[in-house]
Design a protein around this motif. Sequence first.
Motif, PDB file in Angstrom:
ATOM      1  N   PRO A 111       0.802  -1.233   0.000  1.00 37.91           N
ATOM      2  CA  PRO A 111       0.000   0.000   0.000  1.00 37.91           C
ATOM      3  C   PRO A 111       0.834   1.282   0.000  1.00 37.91           C
ATOM      4  O   PRO A 111       0.309   2.360  -0.241  1.00 37.91           O
ATOM      5  CB  PRO A 111      -0.830  -0.107   1.293  1.00 37.91           C
ATOM      6  N   LYS A 112       2.120   1.155   0.290  1.00 41.46           N
ATOM      7  CA  LYS A 112       2.977   2.341   0.369  1.00 41.46           C
ATOM      8  C   LYS A 112       3.760   2.573  -0.918  1.00 41.46           C
ATOM      9  O   LYS A 112       4.748   3.306  -0.928  1.00 41.46           O
ATOM     10  CB  LYS A 112       3.934   2.224   1.556  1.00 41.46           C
ATOM     11  N   ASN A 113       3.323   1.972  -2.000  1.00 44.54           N
ATOM     12  CA  ASN A 113       4.006   2.136  -3.279  1.00 44.54           C
ATOM     13  C   ASN A 113       3.500   3.428  -3.941  1.00 44.54           C
ATOM     14  O   ASN A 113       2.512   3.442  -4.655  1.00 44.54           O
ATOM     15  CB  ASN A 113       3.725   0.931  -4.186  1.00 44.54           C
ATOM     16  N   ALA A 114       4.210   4.526  -3.700  1.00 42.47           N
ATOM     17  CA  ALA A 114       3.807   5.834  -4.224  1.00 42.47           C
ATOM     18  C   ALA A 114       3.794   5.849  -5.748  1.00 42.47           C
ATOM     19  O   ALA A 114       2.929   6.465  -6.379  1.00 42.47           O
ATOM     20  CB  ALA A 114       4.747   6.916  -3.694  1.00 42.47           C
ATOM     21  N   ALA A 115       4.755   5.140  -6.344  1.00 42.13           N
ATOM     22  CA  ALA A 115       4.847   5.126  -7.803  1.00 42.13           C
ATOM     23  C   ALA A 115       3.604   4.505  -8.439  1.00 42.13           C
ATOM     24  O   ALA A 115       3.156   4.932  -9.507  1.00 42.13           O
ATOM     25  CB  ALA A 115       6.093   4.388  -8.247  1.00 42.13           C
ATOM     26  N   ALA A 116       3.036   3.477  -7.787  1.00 43.74           N
ATOM     27  CA  ALA A 116       1.829   2.831  -8.306  1.00 43.74           C
ATOM     28  C   ALA A 116       0.654   3.813  -8.270  1.00 43.74           C
ATOM     29  O   ALA A 116      -0.149   3.872  -9.212  1.00 43.74           O
ATOM     30  CB  ALA A 116       1.502   1.576  -7.514  1.00 43.74           C
TER      31      ALA A 116
END
Length: 580
Positions: A78-83
């Motif tokens: 959930p912490k994948n900013a790029a996604a």
Amino acid sequence: MIINKHRILKVTVLTYLLLAVGMSFSYAQKKNKKASAQAAQLKSGAAVDYFMDGVRYALTDDNAKAVSAFEQSLRLDPKNAAAHYKLAEILLQQNQYDQAVDHARQALALDKSNEWYYMILAESQLRSGNASEAAATVETMLSKTKAPPHNYLKLAQLYLQQNQVNKALTALDNAEKALGVDEEVVALKQRLYLNQNKPEEALAEGEKLVSNFPHQNIYALRQAQLLINLDRKAEAQKYLESYLKKNPEDPEALFLMAKTYEQQEQHNKAGDELLKAFSSPGMAIEPKLQEAAQLISQLPNVELEASLLQLTNAIKEAHPEDSRAYAISGDYLLAVNRKNEARGQYLKALEFDESNFEVWQNALTLGMELGRFDSVAKEADEALMLFPNQAALYYFSGAANLSLNQYDEAVMALEQGKKLAASNKQLSSIFNSHLGDAYNGLKRYDLSDAAYEAALAINPNNPYILNNYSYYLALRNDKLQQALEMSKKLVELEPENPNYLDTHAWVYYQLKEYDKARNILEKALKHADDADGTILEHYGDVLFQLNRKEEAVQQWKKAKDKNSTSELIDKKIQDQKLYE
């Protein structure tokens, strides 16, 4: 003291068991930590794989699969900013602005240092109609990240959309601090100051470019143009005089100097400066053409005519292979009624560029007016190879062939043109009227009458149609009452036109009402400055029918000296007898 050996043994065993349990617990704990780390690693790897799949799908525009892959990646990480960023990017393309804003915000919440996340959020906010939020986002980006300073221009545009001019100017000032004196920034600031009616500030901005880039002549010329636009003629002139001392042959400066003279109605000086500018191949042809066209629109003007001749010739000399130079020369010559020369210039223009349809039209129109029917027929066919769907060209082809009595060729062109002009009633009427003439020439009288009727249905008061239709009916001695009604209407519309009066008279002649025919023909001769052979011959015929034989022969002799007589004119004169 007696030691209880059994107790000692029990305690030792217990201690051993406790130690064993403790050791087992510690070992199990270590084993669980390792397993958790391995699971997290696997989970992270799967998230990366999904993310990379999403990137690949996005590159091939398979957005549905890309969105699914990015969402799977976020479920695992959930912490994948790029996604979140990539999802916002796709949603923005799909006009799903609110969802794009949501994912862009989540990306920024995870990484506040990434300028791209700010930009996607600002763009999403702007597209969703929140220019003020977009401006705030860009402001934050510029303060929190190392985003390039050109983004101040983006910020200025956002403020302008909200009509916050002062904030826009502040953003542009910040851009200038970071970028130095920049042409784009200066141009925008000038426009804003002019909109605020602050000419001094606008001029000061332009002066920055002049002083910072002294070798860029364009900035000095723009400053002069601005002074001219502000109607500050004296300042512009002084500015240009100073500039021309250093650059005496700069055609742009000479052109602007001419404009200052024009504003002061010093036409001779303006003409001299324009001629110098127009003679330079170094000056682009477009402003020359615009200025020449503007001057042509002021004709007739005796003083301007001579000047324009020089100017249009100068354009041709400076741009000898540009078709537009010859076209503007043609426009000038046409405006001063030198039609033959104008047509020559239009044809010269077409030698360099066949793609200008307007030039074709001008050349063909003049060709018809000048009676160059052979040439027009060929030229129209050449033009049709380039513009096969232009109805006007079929008209020129048909009209030229009709004038040459080449009726089959005329019919072919006119019928095709009529199809293309079907949606244009007025043009359809023109085609039908000419088809009436052409079919009459082929003795296809049923088709001729039908074409005339179709033309009259659209234009019942058109003199050309009324004249030809009624005249041909009279020549055929057919439908004479209908012909009489049309010829009456014709002379009511134009009571002093000698050719129309002749048509009306000839209908009466065929009805054997010779006195009426004579009266009308005498009226026609009165209004004709130089009556043609047809009217004079008709008058002789009428006089003969009224037993005025000698007078009839005299009229036939006069007719012979003119054009447009019948093939029987010599026989009439020789035998002093009427032949029909």
